[in-house]
Design an enzyme around this catalytic site. Structure first.
Site: not given
Ligand code: FAD
Ligand code: NAP
Length: 336
Positions: A162, A234, A329
Site C-alpha cells: 500500500r 479500508s 490509509e
C-alpha cells in the site's frame, strides 16, 4: 487544457462537501501548461482521480488537477507479453474487465476497486493476494515542480505494501498521465486467498473471467457500496508486528495472523476494531460500518471533522486495548 474552473464541488466517494478550483489536462503536454499556469498564479496543483481514497476538507486551497486521457494503446509485444499504455483517466475496473475479456491474466483479483488507472500506482492497490505493482512496467507523467516530463520504471516507483514513491518523496510532486502494464495470456491464476478460494469452491478449470466474477461477487457481499453508503474503503492499514509482540499481548494468540516474508506478522485491523466493540460507533454523520469494521461511512451530512474525530476515537480505543497505533490509509487534505 480546460480553463480554470472556479469553486467546483469535487467528486469523492465519502460524499464530503469540498469546493476547489479545478483544471483538467489530457496528457503530458497540457500538464506542462498547467504547471506554467499554476506557477504564474502562485498556486499549487493537487492531482486527484475519482476521490475514492481521500478525505477532503470543506475547501481545498490548491488547484485540483485531473487527467482526462482514457486511451489504451499497445506499445510492446513479444512471444509471451503485451505492454499496454493506459491513460490515467481510464476507470480502473473497466480496464481490468477489458484485459480479462481479451484473455490476459493477472488483474482479475483487483476487479471492482474504485478509482482511476492513474491512481492505481499511488498506493500500489492490492486485494485478494495480488498487488498492481506486479504488472506495472512504467509510469509516465510530469514533475509538478519543474514541469519536466519523466518516466519511472517499476523499480523507481519503489512499490511496497500500500505504498510507493508517489506517497513518499514524490508526494504531490508528480502527475501520473499514463501507466504501462505488462500482461500475459499464460500467467498463473492466484486463488490462494482464503475468501476467494472458498468463493470459487467447485469451479474447475478456472479462467481469469471466473476469478474476476468471484471477486466481484465477494466484494458485493462484503463491502458497503459507496453509491449507497459513501465510504473510502479500508480506513486503516493492517498493522505488522513482531512475533514477540503477539506472545506478550493479551489475546494475541487468538488474533488472525498473516506471516510476512520478513518474519513479521500482519494483523487484521478490521478484527482489532471489531474486538474493541466499535462497529456502529458514530460521530456526527460519520459511522463505523456495521457490515465492515474497517470502513467509515457517511450516514448523511458528515464533515471532514466528523470523519477524522471518529478515526481518532478508533485509533485511541485500539491503542488502549492492544497498544498498537493504527495508521490511516486514505490521504487527508487540508485542515478539518
Ligand atoms: P483519489 O482518491 O482521487 O486519489 C488518491 C491519491 O492518489 C491522492 O493522493 C491523489 O493525489 C493521488 N492521485 C490520483 N490520481 C493521480 C494522478 N493521475 N497522478 C498523481 N497522483 C494521483 N484500494 C486498494 O488498494 N484495494 C482495494 O481493494 C480497495 N477497495 C476499495 C473499495 C472501496 C469501496 C473504496 C471506496 C475504495 C477502495 N480502495 C481500495 C481505495 C481506492 O479505490 C484506491 O486507492 C484507488 O486507486 C483510488 O483511486 P482514485 O482515482 O479515486 O484516487
Ligand atoms: P478479509 O478477507 O476479511 O481479510 C481481512 C484482512 O486479513 C485483509 O485486510 C487481508 O489483508 C488479511 N488477509 C486475509 N487473508 C489473508 C492471507 N491469506 N494472506 C494475507 N493477508 C490476508 O478482507 P476484506 O476486508 O473482505 O477485503 C478483501 C480484500 O480486498 C483484501 O485483500 C483487502 O485488502 C481488499 N480491500 C481493500 C480495501 C481498501 O480500501 N484498501 C477495501 C476493501 C477491500 P490485505 O488487506 O493485506 O489483503
Amino acid at each position: 487544457m480546460t480553463s480554470l474552473q472556479y469553486n467546483r464541488q469535487l467528486p469523492n466517494t465519502l460524499a464530503l462537501p469540498c469546493a476547489a478550483d479545478t483544471l483538467c489536462v489530457s496528457g503530458i503536454e497540457q500538464a506542462r501548461d498547467a504547471v506554467r499556469l499554476a506557477r504564474a498564479l502562485g498556486r499549487s496543483l493537487l492531482p486527484l482521480g475519482e476521490g475514492s481514497n481521500v478525505v477532503l476538507p470543506g475547501a481545498l486551497q490548491g488547484i485540483a488537477l485531473y487527467v482526462t486521457d482514457k486511451s489504451v494503446h499497445e506499445v510492446g509485444r513479444d512471444n509471451e507479453f503485451v505492454t499496454l499504455r493506459v491513460g490515467a483517466g481510464h476507470a480502473w475496473h473497466a480496464f481490468v474487465c477489458t484485459t480479462v475479456a481479451e484473455g490476459y491474466v493477472g488483474l482479475e483479483n483487483l476487479a471492482l476497486i474504485p478509482g482511476t488507472v492513474g491512481a492505481a500506482p499511488i498506493q500500489n492497490i492490492g486485494a485478494y493476494g495480488r498487488e498492481v505493482a506486479a504488472f506495472i512496467d512504467a509510469v509516465h507523467g510530469v514533475d509538478l515542480h519543474s514541469g519536466d516530463s519523466r518516466s519511472l520504471n517499476a523499480a523507481q516507483c519503489e512499490f511496497s505494501y500500500r505504498h510507493s514513491v508517489f506517497k513518499g518523496a514524490l508526494r504531490d510532486r508528480f502527475l501520473i498521465c499514463a501507466v504501462d502494464f505488462r500482461l500475459s495470456k499464460h500467467a498463473a491464476l492466484d486463488t490462494h486467498y482464503p475468501a476467494l478460494a472458498t468463493q470459487l469452491d467447485g469451479q474447475a478449470p478456472l479462467s481469469a473471467q471466473q476469478v474476476l466474477d468471484a471477486v466481484v461477487a465477494l466484494r458485493r457481499q462484503r463491502l458497503p457500496d459507496p453509491e449507497l453508503e459513501p465510504n473510502v474503503g479500508s480506513f486503516f492499514k493492517n498493522p505488522v508486528v513482531d512475533a514477540t509482540w503477539l506472545r506478550n499481548v493479551d489475546g494475541g494468540t487468538r488474533m488472525p495472523q498473516y506471516p510476512q516474508p520478513d518474519g513479521r506478522i500482519k494483523l487484521s485491523a478490521a478484527w482489532l476494531i471489531d474486538h474493541c466493540g466499535l462497529k456502529g460507533l458514530r460521530e456526527g454523520g460519520a459511522c463505523i460500518a456495521s457490515r465492515h469494521a474497517l470502513v467509515i461511512t457517511n450516514r448523511g451530512g458528515a464533515t471532514q471533522r466528523d470523519v477524522l474525530t471518529l478515526a481518532e476515537r478508533v485509533v485511541h480505543a485500539v491503542q488502549q486495548r492492544y497498544g498498537l497505533t493504527l495508521e490511516m490509509e486514505p490521504r487527508v487534505y487540508g485542515d478539518a
